[in-house]
Motif scaffolding. Structure first.
Motif, PDB file in Angstrom:
ATOM      1  N   ASP A 108     -38.583   5.944  34.431  1.00 18.40           N
ATOM      2  CA  ASP A 108     -39.374   5.347  35.742  1.00 18.40           C
ATOM      3  C   ASP A 108     -40.353   4.090  35.272  1.00 18.40           C
ATOM      4  OD1 ASP A 108     -40.820   6.900  33.793  1.00 18.40           O
ATOM      5  OD2 ASP A 108     -41.892   7.977  35.400  1.00 18.40           O
ATOM      6  N   VAL A 109     -40.378   3.746  33.982  1.00 13.17           N
ATOM      7  CA  VAL A 109     -41.244   2.591  33.608  1.00 13.17           C
ATOM      8  C   VAL A 109     -40.348   1.522  33.376  1.00 13.17           C
ATOM      9  CG1 VAL A 109     -43.217   3.934  33.071  1.00 13.17           C
ATOM     10  CG2 VAL A 109     -41.677   3.513  31.536  1.00 13.17           C
ATOM     11  N   TYR A 110     -41.012   0.097  33.038  1.00 12.94           N
ATOM     12  CA  TYR A 110     -40.399  -0.955  32.589  1.00 12.94           C
ATOM     13  C   TYR A 110     -40.930  -1.050  31.194  1.00 12.94           C
ATOM     14  CZ  TYR A 110     -38.718  -1.931  37.260  1.00 12.94           C
ATOM     15  OH  TYR A 110     -38.231  -2.011  38.451  1.00 12.94           O
ATOM     16  N   TYR A 111     -39.806  -1.757  30.228  1.00 17.54           N
ATOM     17  CA  TYR A 111     -40.039  -1.909  28.931  1.00 17.54           C
ATOM     18  C   TYR A 111     -39.759  -3.324  28.783  1.00 17.54           C
ATOM     19  CZ  TYR A 111     -39.863   3.076  28.401  1.00 17.54           C
ATOM     20  OH  TYR A 111     -40.100   4.538  28.654  1.00 17.54           O
ATOM     21  N   LEU A 112     -40.167  -3.856  27.630  1.00 14.75           N
ATOM     22  CA  LEU A 112     -39.928  -5.386  27.288  1.00 14.75           C
ATOM     23  C   LEU A 112     -38.439  -5.008  26.755  1.00 14.75           C
ATOM     24  CD1 LEU A 112     -43.124  -6.484  25.761  1.00 14.75           C
ATOM     25  CD2 LEU A 112     -42.301  -7.091  27.827  1.00 14.75           C
ATOM     26  N   ARG A 163     -36.409  -7.150  35.979  1.00 16.88           N
ATOM     27  CA  ARG A 163     -37.751  -7.344  36.916  1.00 16.88           C
ATOM     28  C   ARG A 163     -38.758  -8.256  36.392  1.00 16.88           C
ATOM     29  NH1 ARG A 163     -39.580  -4.099  41.265  1.00 16.88           N
ATOM     30  NH2 ARG A 163     -41.770  -4.889  42.004  1.00 16.88           N
ATOM     31  N   TRP A 164     -39.222  -9.328  37.117  1.00 22.58           N
ATOM     32  CA  TRP A 164     -40.361 -10.098  36.491  1.00 22.58           C
ATOM     33  C   TRP A 164     -41.399  -9.698  36.800  1.00 22.58           C
ATOM     34  CZ3 TRP A 164     -39.137 -13.873  33.303  1.00 22.58           C
ATOM     35  CH2 TRP A 164     -37.879 -14.238  32.978  1.00 22.58           C
ATOM     36  N   LEU A 165     -42.358  -9.350  35.941  1.00 23.71           N
ATOM     37  CA  LEU A 165     -43.468  -8.374  35.820  1.00 23.71           C
ATOM     38  C   LEU A 165     -44.911  -9.669  36.027  1.00 23.71           C
ATOM     39  CD1 LEU A 165     -42.505  -5.931  33.196  1.00 23.71           C
ATOM     40  CD2 LEU A 165     -42.406  -5.718  35.731  1.00 23.71           C
ATOM     41  N   ASP A 196     -49.441  -0.680  36.174  1.00 31.09           N
ATOM     42  CA  ASP A 196     -49.180   0.629  36.109  1.00 31.09           C
ATOM     43  C   ASP A 196     -47.730   1.077  36.094  1.00 31.09           C
ATOM     44  OD1 ASP A 196     -48.511  -0.280  38.816  1.00 31.09           O
ATOM     45  OD2 ASP A 196     -49.306   1.553  39.831  1.00 31.09           O
ATOM     46  N   ARG A 197     -46.773   0.242  35.830  1.00 30.51           N
ATOM     47  CA  ARG A 197     -45.146   0.404  35.766  1.00 30.51           C
ATOM     48  C   ARG A 197     -44.586   0.260  34.786  1.00 30.51           C
ATOM     49  NH1 ARG A 197     -42.677  -2.520  40.984  1.00 30.51           N
ATOM     50  NH2 ARG A 197     -41.421  -0.551  41.016  1.00 30.51           N
ATOM     51  N   VAL A 198     -45.509   0.019  33.717  1.00 31.24           N
ATOM     52  CA  VAL A 198     -45.004  -0.418  32.325  1.00 31.24           C
ATOM     53  C   VAL A 198     -45.599   0.764  31.270  1.00 31.24           C
ATOM     54  CG1 VAL A 198     -44.512  -2.775  32.851  1.00 31.24           C
ATOM     55  CG2 VAL A 198     -46.709  -2.025  31.633  1.00 31.24           C
ATOM     56  N   SER A 199     -44.988   0.836  30.035  1.00 31.60           N
ATOM     57  CA  SER A 199     -45.417   1.808  29.215  1.00 31.60           C
ATOM     58  C   SER A 199     -46.843   1.445  28.738  1.00 31.60           C
ATOM     59  CB  SER A 199     -44.329   1.882  27.745  1.00 31.60           C
ATOM     60  OG  SER A 199     -44.353   0.702  27.164  1.00 31.60           O
ATOM     61  N   PRO A 200     -47.466   2.269  27.877  1.00 29.85           N
ATOM     62  CA  PRO A 200     -48.623   1.845  27.433  1.00 29.85           C
ATOM     63  C   PRO A 200     -48.626   0.726  26.437  1.00 29.85           C
ATOM     64  CG  PRO A 200     -48.596   4.431  27.524  1.00 29.85           C
ATOM     65  CD  PRO A 200     -47.255   3.789  27.810  1.00 29.85           C
ATOM     66  N   VAL A 201     -47.709   0.714  25.637  1.00 28.62           N
ATOM     67  CA  VAL A 201     -47.909  -0.553  24.618  1.00 28.62           C
ATOM     68  C   VAL A 201     -47.658  -1.837  25.585  1.00 28.62           C
ATOM     69  CG1 VAL A 201     -45.354  -0.554  23.805  1.00 28.62           C
ATOM     70  CG2 VAL A 201     -47.042  -1.412  22.342  1.00 28.62           C
TER      71      VAL A 201
END
Length: 132
Positions: free
Chosen positions: A26-30, A104-106, A112-117
């Motif tokens: 449910d989140v985006y990562y690098l 996705r281009w962030l 709020d749609r990405v992980s804490p790091v």
């Protein structure tokens, strides 16, 4: 404390950072991943980006862009992700592959749609004037 060691690709275009979402997440990562035994950072990055995004990185253009640590998303307390980030040029056409469902281009609006790091990385890139 458990540390997850990951290598990530920072690809910024038009003030936006390339992110990837894996199937079922449910989140985006690098884009990037964990190293295989004996791999260098750049070997890991080149392999992972080829597998996930179907493009070839040019290791000669790779530049270390920072190392960031934060609690791991969706893991038990005490698990930390250490993300070593590189920029690099690529050849080919970006396309999701392997476990990647969406690219996705962030921007900072996606914080709020990405992980804490990745929140730390977005903040860093925004403060440095690279992201909108």
């Amino acid at each position: 404390m458990t540390t997850i060691d990951k290598i990530a690709w920072l690809r910024i275009e038009d003030g936006r950072l390339l992110g990837a979402r894996s199937r079922g997440k449910d989140v985006y990562y690098l884009p990037g991943g964990k190293r295989e035994p004996g791999e260098t950072d750049l070997e890991t990055l080149t392999r992972e980006i080829g597998e996930e995004l179907t493009v070839g990185l040019d290791p000669a253009t790779a530049v270390h862009a920072g190392t960031f640590e934060a609690p791991a998303h969706g893991r038990a307390g005490g698990t930390v992700v250490r993300m070593t980030c590189y920029t690099a040029d690529y050849r080919g056409t970006l396309a999701p592959a392997s476990e990647i469902e969406e690219l996705r281009w962030l921007t900072c609006a996606d914080r709020d749609r990405v992980s804490p790091v990745n929140q730390l990385i977005l903040d860093h890139l925004h403060e440095a004037g690279h992201l909108r």
